[in-house]
Design a protein around this motif. Sequence first.
Motif, PDB file in Angstrom:
ATOM      1  N   ALA A   1       0.812  -1.223   0.000  1.00 51.06           N
ATOM      2  CA  ALA A   1       0.000   0.000   0.000  1.00 51.06           C
ATOM      3  C   ALA A   1       0.842   1.268   0.000  1.00 51.06           C
ATOM      4  N   VAL A   2       1.944   1.261   0.733  1.00 52.11           N
ATOM      5  CA  VAL A   2       2.789   2.461   0.811  1.00 52.11           C
ATOM      6  C   VAL A   2       3.433   2.753  -0.541  1.00 52.11           C
ATOM      7  N   ALA A   3       3.984   1.736  -1.175  1.00 51.86           N
ATOM      8  CA  ALA A   3       4.581   1.918  -2.499  1.00 51.86           C
ATOM      9  C   ALA A   3       3.526   2.381  -3.491  1.00 51.86           C
ATOM     10  N   TYR A   4       2.335   1.816  -3.378  1.00 55.64           N
ATOM     11  CA  TYR A   4       1.235   2.219  -4.260  1.00 55.64           C
ATOM     12  C   TYR A   4       0.916   3.705  -4.091  1.00 55.64           C
ATOM     13  N   VAL A   5       0.740   4.146  -2.869  1.00 52.80           N
ATOM     14  CA  VAL A   5       0.378   5.552  -2.620  1.00 52.80           C
ATOM     15  C   VAL A   5       1.497   6.482  -3.077  1.00 52.80           C
ATOM     16  N   ARG A   6       2.728   6.105  -2.855  1.00 57.07           N
ATOM     17  CA  ARG A   6       3.846   6.929  -3.320  1.00 57.07           C
ATOM     18  C   ARG A   6       3.791   7.093  -4.843  1.00 57.07           C
TER      19      ARG A   6
END
Length: 94
Positions: free
Chosen positions: A65-70
């Motif tokens: 999720a973090v990589a996606y949001v970035r």
Amino acid sequence: KDGSKELFDKNKMLTGLLKACEKRPVNAESVAAEIEAEIHNSLRREITSSELGEIAMEKLRALDAVAYVRFASVHREFKDVETFMKELQTLKHD
């Protein structure tokens, strides 16, 4: 994004993925390879940068999720905190 055409550049895509995946348990090179294979297997002669970004976000969303949001914050050009928070809420409810 300006409508101009250029050859697919795996390194350009990889640069964006590496930034998004920095210090995350995601192998950006593997994601880039998957995207490249998907594009080549589709047999399409052209793909827009927008479509390419959506494919990358789909892959990242399934992995981290973090990589996606970035990645999404750059690809979708989040202009303010409200837009960012809406995306986080969408993730939270999935």
